[in-house]
Structure formats: structure tokens, C-alpha cells
Design a protein around this motif. Sequence first.
Motif, mmCIF file in Angstrom:
data_model
loop_
_atom_site.group_PDB
_atom_site.id
_atom_site.type_symbol
_atom_site.label_atom_id
_atom_site.label_comp_id
_atom_site.label_asym_id
_atom_site.label_seq_id
_atom_site.Cartn_x
_atom_site.Cartn_y
_atom_site.Cartn_z
ATOM 1 N N HIS A 107 0.858 -1.191 0.000
ATOM 2 C CA HIS A 107 0.000 0.000 0.000
ATOM 3 C C HIS A 107 0.891 1.237 0.000
ATOM 4 N N TYR A 108 0.446 2.305 -0.661
ATOM 5 C CA TYR A 108 1.246 3.520 -0.772
ATOM 6 C C TYR A 108 0.589 4.672 -0.016
ATOM 7 N N SER A 109 1.424 5.404 0.686
ATOM 8 C CA SER A 109 0.937 6.570 1.410
ATOM 9 C C SER A 109 1.776 7.792 1.019
ATOM 10 N N THR A 110 1.718 8.825 1.812
ATOM 11 C CA THR A 110 2.165 10.133 1.349
ATOM 12 C C THR A 110 2.759 10.989 2.465
ATOM 13 N N ASP A 111 3.549 11.964 2.068
ATOM 14 C CA ASP A 111 4.063 12.962 3.001
ATOM 15 C C ASP A 111 2.942 13.796 3.619
ATOM 16 N N TYR A 112 1.766 13.792 3.013
ATOM 17 C CA TYR A 112 0.648 14.596 3.524
ATOM 18 C C TYR A 112 0.109 14.095 4.857
ATOM 19 N N VAL A 113 0.583 12.952 5.335
ATOM 20 C CA VAL A 113 0.165 12.516 6.675
ATOM 21 C C VAL A 113 0.855 13.347 7.755
ATOM 22 N N PHE A 114 1.895 14.102 7.367
ATOM 23 C CA PHE A 114 2.616 14.948 8.310
ATOM 24 C C PHE A 114 2.163 16.403 8.187
ATOM 25 N N GLY A 115 2.465 17.177 9.223
ATOM 26 C CA GLY A 115 2.042 18.573 9.250
ATOM 27 C C GLY A 115 2.960 19.511 8.507
ATOM 28 N N GLY A 116 4.159 19.041 8.160
ATOM 29 C CA GLY A 116 5.076 19.862 7.379
ATOM 30 C C GLY A 116 5.787 20.947 8.158
ATOM 31 N N GLN A 117 5.843 20.828 9.484
ATOM 32 C CA GLN A 117 6.486 21.852 10.303
ATOM 33 C C GLN A 117 7.900 21.476 10.733
ATOM 34 N N ALA A 118 8.380 20.304 10.316
ATOM 35 C CA ALA A 118 9.699 19.839 10.733
ATOM 36 C C ALA A 118 10.802 20.607 9.999
ATOM 37 N N THR A 119 12.028 20.413 10.467
ATOM 38 C CA THR A 119 13.192 21.002 9.808
ATOM 39 C C THR A 119 14.239 19.940 9.485
ATOM 40 N N THR A 120 13.988 18.705 9.906
ATOM 41 C CA THR A 120 14.834 17.562 9.555
ATOM 42 C C THR A 120 13.936 16.499 8.923
ATOM 43 N N PRO A 121 14.509 15.588 8.118
ATOM 44 C CA PRO A 121 13.679 14.596 7.432
ATOM 45 C C PRO A 121 12.811 13.781 8.398
ATOM 46 N N TYR A 122 11.569 13.560 7.991
ATOM 47 C CA TYR A 122 10.633 12.790 8.808
ATOM 48 C C TYR A 122 11.011 11.314 8.828
ATOM 49 N N ARG A 123 11.111 10.746 10.020
ATOM 50 C CA ARG A 123 11.266 9.295 10.165
ATOM 51 C C ARG A 123 9.892 8.645 10.172
ATOM 52 N N GLU A 124 9.892 7.325 10.001
ATOM 53 C CA GLU A 124 8.623 6.596 9.934
ATOM 54 C C GLU A 124 7.817 6.709 11.225
ATOM 55 N N GLY A 135 -4.796 14.147 3.498
ATOM 56 C CA GLY A 135 -3.794 13.586 4.390
ATOM 57 C C GLY A 135 -4.413 12.731 5.489
ATOM 58 N N ALA A 136 -5.548 13.179 6.031
ATOM 59 C CA ALA A 136 -6.214 12.405 7.083
ATOM 60 C C ALA A 136 -6.720 11.070 6.553
ATOM 61 N N SER A 137 -7.236 11.068 5.324
ATOM 62 C CA SER A 137 -7.734 9.813 4.747
ATOM 63 C C SER A 137 -6.597 8.838 4.484
ATOM 64 N N LYS A 138 -5.437 9.356 4.069
ATOM 65 C CA LYS A 138 -4.284 8.485 3.850
ATOM 66 C C LYS A 138 -3.737 7.956 5.177
ATOM 67 N N ARG A 139 -3.729 8.785 6.203
ATOM 68 C CA ARG A 139 -3.317 8.319 7.529
ATOM 69 C C ARG A 139 -4.242 7.208 8.025
ATOM 70 N N ASP A 140 -5.554 7.390 7.859
ATOM 71 C CA ASP A 140 -6.489 6.368 8.309
ATOM 72 C C ASP A 140 -6.341 5.093 7.490
ATOM 73 N N GLY A 141 -5.973 5.228 6.207
ATOM 74 C CA GLY A 141 -5.704 4.049 5.398
ATOM 75 C C GLY A 141 -4.521 3.265 5.924
ATOM 76 N N GLU A 142 -3.458 3.970 6.284
ATOM 77 C CA GLU A 142 -2.301 3.310 6.899
ATOM 78 C C GLU A 142 -2.724 2.541 8.142
ATOM 79 N N ASN A 143 -3.484 3.205 9.003
ATOM 80 C CA ASN A 143 -3.890 2.580 10.254
ATOM 81 C C ASN A 143 -4.761 1.352 10.021
ATOM 82 N N ALA A 144 -5.624 1.420 9.010
ATOM 83 C CA ALA A 144 -6.473 0.266 8.697
ATOM 84 C C ALA A 144 -5.641 -0.913 8.219
ATOM 85 N N VAL A 145 -4.613 -0.638 7.424
ATOM 86 C CA VAL A 145 -3.737 -1.709 6.927
ATOM 87 C C VAL A 145 -2.964 -2.335 8.082
#
Length: 303
Positions: A107-124, A135-145
Motif C-alpha cells: 500500500h502507498y501513502s504520502t508525506d501529507y500525513v505529516f504537518g510539514g512543520q519539521a526542519t529535519t527529514p521525517y522518520r517513519e 492527508g487524514a484519509s491516507k493516515r487512516d488508510g495506513e492505520n487500517a492496513v
Amino acid sequence: MTILLLGANGQLGRELLRSLSAMGDVVAATRTGTLYDGRSCEAVDLDAPAVVSALLDRCQPGIVVNAAAYTAVDRAEEEPEAAFRVNAEAPGVMARWCGVRDVPFVHYSTDYVFGGQATTPYREDAPTAPLGVYGASKRDGENAVRAAGGRHLIFRTAWVHSAHGNNFLLTMLRLAARQEVLTVVCDQVGAPTPAALVADITARALQHPGRHAGTWHLASAGQTSWYGFAEAIFAEAKAIGLLAELPVVTPVTSSAFATAARRPAWSVLDTEKLQRDFNVQLPDWKEGMRHVLAELRRLAIQR
């Protein structure tokens, strides 16, 4: 082995048709039941998640790869129910079917699950904080999987582009062909990632002896802004003959473009885990961009 590929007409789906073909018999599925080249395939509309189980029962795949998604970021603000059906409910149905049968599910998800306020690369394991419905729908998809268990592989990616479909690179080339001056956002940062890279890493991960279950970030190395990406696209396109003249590109902030959904300002993903677990090295984003532009030039010559 039968591999069921959903979303086969998208820019990632088209690359997956290529990369997965060496692994077995790829059964493609699209919303219309027709592939981009006119061939017939399985028809499934993820906006009606109940029909997904019937497709799975009929095909009995040994691997399921879900490249289908609701990706209209702004329209999702007006159609939240549809976005959640496609991006959260349908993947949950697939993941549960696969989990019961011990079938690997991608399954594929997206950077849109994050808020975009970081200054270093997002870890999993970074906290998710989507800014909008998509972004919320993709986050919920991850959680369902994840909740379904089983051998699931979730790949988060960002700024995907290719020689086909709808993406920033093609939009820039189209605009540059008819406008001398363009304005491009300079305060959103990410790593442009070719769909071919995502597809090739997917195939490698599925064939990896460990076949881990989990979530990985999959994106090109390096980072740039949309403005920096546009400048690089135009320079390379001019160098290889895809553009006759370079447009003037003016950087502007996101506030210059009113959109229904907010975009993350920071979309850089930490890919160390993926490189370690699957023994891969990810190329710089400029290398991937050059490959896509070279493919466009080849297609233009063939016409």
C-alpha cells in the motif's frame, strides 16, 4: 504467481505493470476496466469498497499491490466521504482479506500525513498531523492496513512524477511551452521522486528474503523547493531539446496561491530504514528527473 495490481492506469500503476511483470502474472485492475493502451482489464471502483472483496475472491492473488487512491487534494475538502472510502475503507478491506490468507499486501501513502512543520527529514515513527482531508484519509488508510496485521508493506512517498499522467513536471513543461513568465512556490520543500523508482523498489522489496512487514519512506535523495525543481526541469529540458526557450521563473510564497487544502511546507522523508532493510541506495532527485525527461524526449521522437 498471480499479482493483483489496483490503480494500473495511474503514473505509479503504469510503472508497476513493468516492474512486477518479472515476478508473475500481473492482473491489472482500473476503475473503468480498460488500461491506458486500450486493453481490457479487471474493473473495480474503490469508491464502493464492498466490491473489492468480490474481486479478490475471484482473482485469488498471491500478492496484492494497491496503487489506487483518491488524490484530488483540494476536491477532498468538499468530498471527504469519498476520500475516506477510497483511501481508508477500501485499503482496510484489502488488507483484511490478505491478512487472513497470509498474502503480502503493498500500500502507498504520502508525506501529507505529516504537518510539514519539521526542519529535519521525517522518520517513519514521527507523529502524524495531516493538514487536510486528503492527508487524514491516507493516515487512516495506513492505520487500517496495520490493524489488519499480515504481511503488509506501506511505502510513504512524495512529489511523484513520471512521463505520464498528471504531475508537476508535466505541468511545468506544458506551461513553459505557452508562457514566457511563470511563478512557482519556493517555500515548500521535498524530494522529487520518479514513479519508476517507487515501482522498482516495490518489486525488490517483495522479492527480499525477509519480506518485512511495516512502514518505510521511499523517496529520492536530496531536497529542493518546487521553484528549484522547476528551474532544474527547464534547464535539462532545454539542454535535451524539449524546450526551445527557457521561461523566466519567479519564486513566490504559498500565500500567493489560494487553495482549498493546505500543503505541507516540509515534505522531506528519512529513507535510512528502507535503504537498510532492503539493501538499496536511492539516487539523487536530479538523476530521476533526468531519466523522466529523457523518456519524454524518446516518446516525442517516436510520435
